[in-house]
Structures are given as structure tokens and as C-alpha cells.
Design an enzyme around this catalytic site. Sequence first.
Site, mmCIF file in Angstrom:
data_model
loop_
_atom_site.group_PDB
_atom_site.id
_atom_site.type_symbol
_atom_site.label_atom_id
_atom_site.label_comp_id
_atom_site.label_asym_id
_atom_site.label_seq_id
_atom_site.Cartn_x
_atom_site.Cartn_y
_atom_site.Cartn_z
ATOM 1 N N HIS A 125 0.871 -1.368 0.072
ATOM 2 C CA HIS A 125 -0.108 0.058 0.063
ATOM 3 C C HIS A 125 0.970 1.195 -0.058
ATOM 4 O O HIS A 125 1.808 1.385 0.864
ATOM 5 C CB HIS A 125 -0.804 0.010 1.239
ATOM 6 C CG HIS A 125 -1.869 1.122 1.148
ATOM 7 N ND1 HIS A 125 -3.098 0.998 0.533
ATOM 8 C CD2 HIS A 125 -1.753 2.320 2.095
ATOM 9 C CE1 HIS A 125 -3.737 1.951 0.772
ATOM 10 N NE2 HIS A 125 -3.147 3.033 1.650
ATOM 11 N N MET A 181 -4.480 10.301 -1.962
ATOM 12 C CA MET A 181 -5.065 11.283 -1.107
ATOM 13 C C MET A 181 -4.942 12.590 -1.655
ATOM 14 O O MET A 181 -4.019 13.300 -1.343
ATOM 15 C CB MET A 181 -4.409 11.115 0.215
ATOM 16 C CG MET A 181 -5.046 9.972 0.957
ATOM 17 S SD MET A 181 -4.437 9.600 2.496
ATOM 18 C CE MET A 181 -3.218 8.157 1.671
ATOM 19 N N GLY A 235 -4.579 11.087 6.245
ATOM 20 C CA GLY A 235 -3.356 12.056 6.525
ATOM 21 C C GLY A 235 -2.276 11.618 7.534
ATOM 22 O O GLY A 235 -1.339 12.183 7.353
ATOM 23 N N PHE A 236 -2.611 10.797 8.411
ATOM 24 C CA PHE A 236 -1.553 10.274 9.094
ATOM 25 C C PHE A 236 -1.487 8.965 9.494
ATOM 26 O O PHE A 236 -2.594 8.570 9.792
ATOM 27 C CB PHE A 236 -1.305 11.132 10.505
ATOM 28 C CG PHE A 236 -1.507 12.594 10.230
ATOM 29 C CD1 PHE A 236 -0.056 13.310 10.102
ATOM 30 C CD2 PHE A 236 -2.416 13.465 9.963
ATOM 31 C CE1 PHE A 236 -0.116 14.853 9.805
ATOM 32 C CE2 PHE A 236 -2.513 14.753 9.846
ATOM 33 C CZ PHE A 236 -1.344 15.667 9.760
ATOM 34 N N GLY A 237 -0.122 8.314 9.769
ATOM 35 C CA GLY A 237 -0.243 7.072 10.222
ATOM 36 C C GLY A 237 -0.422 7.139 11.805
ATOM 37 O O GLY A 237 -0.255 8.163 12.380
ATOM 38 N N GLY A 238 -0.669 5.801 12.329
ATOM 39 C CA GLY A 238 -0.644 5.712 13.569
ATOM 40 C C GLY A 238 -1.922 6.313 14.486
ATOM 41 O O GLY A 238 -1.978 6.490 15.947
ATOM 42 N N ASP A 289 -8.589 0.827 5.985
ATOM 43 C CA ASP A 289 -7.196 1.430 6.137
ATOM 44 C C ASP A 289 -7.185 2.458 7.194
ATOM 45 O O ASP A 289 -8.010 3.546 7.205
ATOM 46 C CB ASP A 289 -6.899 2.278 4.868
ATOM 47 C CG ASP A 289 -5.692 2.819 4.637
ATOM 48 O OD1 ASP A 289 -4.753 2.958 5.735
ATOM 49 O OD2 ASP A 289 -5.381 3.593 3.692
ATOM 50 N N GLY A 290 -6.223 2.051 8.272
ATOM 51 C CA GLY A 290 -6.097 3.003 9.358
ATOM 52 C C GLY A 290 -6.526 2.275 10.820
ATOM 53 O O GLY A 290 -7.666 1.658 10.887
ATOM 54 N N GLY A 291 -5.541 2.319 11.689
ATOM 55 C CA GLY A 291 -5.703 1.659 12.939
ATOM 56 C C GLY A 291 -5.876 0.159 12.901
ATOM 57 O O GLY A 291 -6.298 -0.450 13.781
ATOM 58 N N GLY A 328 0.037 0.047 8.510
ATOM 59 C CA GLY A 328 1.245 0.838 8.620
ATOM 60 C C GLY A 328 2.099 0.467 9.775
ATOM 61 O O GLY A 328 2.830 -0.184 10.195
ATOM 62 N N SER A 329 1.690 1.221 10.976
ATOM 63 C CA SER A 329 2.352 1.154 12.226
ATOM 64 C C SER A 329 2.524 -0.067 12.828
ATOM 65 O O SER A 329 3.468 -0.430 13.706
ATOM 66 C CB SER A 329 2.030 2.394 13.193
ATOM 67 O OG SER A 329 0.404 2.272 13.240
#
Length: 248
Positions: free
Chosen positions: A40, A75, A148-151, A181-183, A203-204
Amino acid sequence: MVGDPGPFGAVKVAPSVLSADFGALAEAVGEVSPAADWLHVDVMDGHFVPNLTIGPPVVEALRRHSGLYFDCHLMMTNPGQYLEAFARAGADGCTVHVEIGGTDELVDQMRQLGLRPGLAANPDTPFAALEPHLHQVDLVLCMTVFPGFGGQSFMPEVMDKVVEVRRAIDDRGLAVDLEVDGGIDEATAQVAGRAGANVFVAGSAIFGHRRPWAAAEAIGRAARSGREPSGPSAPVGAPGRGSERPAG
Ligand code: DX5
Ligand code: ZN
């Protein structure tokens, strides 16, 4: 297309390079590859989202090191201007956001360029915005954080929309993957899998782990246990088996 997207509806883990070491990206991708189905790639334009990340030159550079399916999440306010550059750089699929409008034209453009088209929705964008486009795309991405942001923390309230999208895909027999996607980590992958997601971006939870490949494998196992709660003996057509591409 370079990477193999695998069958529609199958569980796939997509590590997000956003959380990898940008100074050693090829090594980071190589390390996680044996446990990754897709890669990704988060593209942020500093306009649709406040952050700036990577663009076609980085995709092109990574392509020389990896044969994975490149799932590029754009994005961007104006992705149409860059789709050709992403296709040339070696992107396999590109996902645009429904919030920016012009979806029909963008999907046509992606098809013409040989890109698998995806459509993303922010957490507060309703199913109704995605619904008219379900038959046009290969992927629907339900964001489980604001992009907009990871984590950031997973938003469980998005699961109602995931259930709606899964129901529409299955009822209509559509060849569409459903991505979250996200968390995403082991716990939330299971929750999202149970709701109907089959592609899991993390991601994280992967690149922040000491052994990224082990984290990716664990997320895949958790996702499968959510998608197929009764195991491989579940009857054909039972919820959780995913959809097949319709014949023809
Ligand atoms: C967020 C990006 C995500 C991000 C996810 O805007 O679209 O792909 O990398 O990161 P985690 O898994 O850390 O939430
Ligand atoms: Zn993303």
C-alpha cells in the site's frame, strides 16, 4: 500490470509504506514482502490532506526492487493529472477519493491506463456516495481513520458502512475487493474482517514492529479468523467466504 492482485474477496494484507523507514524503503519492503499480499503506497498532496508524502518517482524506484501488487492510495484533490505518471511508474491499482467528485471520468481514465480502479470514502462519507459506483470499480476502500497520518486509532463506527458495502458486493455478485485502512492491527483486523472487509492495510502495526513480517502474518491470521469464523468447513455461500468474479 506487474503485481498479481489475487482473487477478488480473498483475504489480503497490504503493508503501508507510510510507516516504513523512507531512508531504506527498498530494504523495508523486501523484509516484509514474504508476508505481504499487496504493498500500500500512500500518496498525499498537501491539499486533500495536510501532509505531503511520495509520488511517481518513488513508485518507479520501488518497482525496480519489488514485484508486489502496488496499491496506490491517492489522497489528492486532483489525481487525474497524475494517473498516467503512476501507471508509467509501475502502479497496479490506484484508489481515488469519492469526496473530490468526477469519479466516472477518473475510473474511465484508470481503466484506459490499465490501472485497477479503486474508490475510497472517508469515515464520515456515507455508503450512498459509494453505491452508484460499485459496479465500476475493482476496489472499495473504507477509511477507518481520517486520512492524512499513520498511527491513528481505528474507528469502529465505520463497520456499519463496511457491512453495507459487503452486502451490496455479495448480493450483486460484484468482483470488488473491500479494503480497510487506518488503525489496523490484529484485534481490529478481526473486527473489520467480521464486518466484511477482505483487504487489510496496516502501517504502524507492521513497520513499527520489531519483526514486520511476523506482524503482517499475525494480521492476516486474525483477519481470516474474522472473515471465516467457522473455519474452512463453512458451507459455500455462507457469509465470510467472499465473492467470486462472475462468469464472463
Ligand atoms: C492514512 C493512510 C494509511 C496509513 C495507515 O492516511 O491512508 O494508509 O498508512 O497507518 P496506520 O496503520 O498506522 O493507521
Ligand atoms: Zn492509505
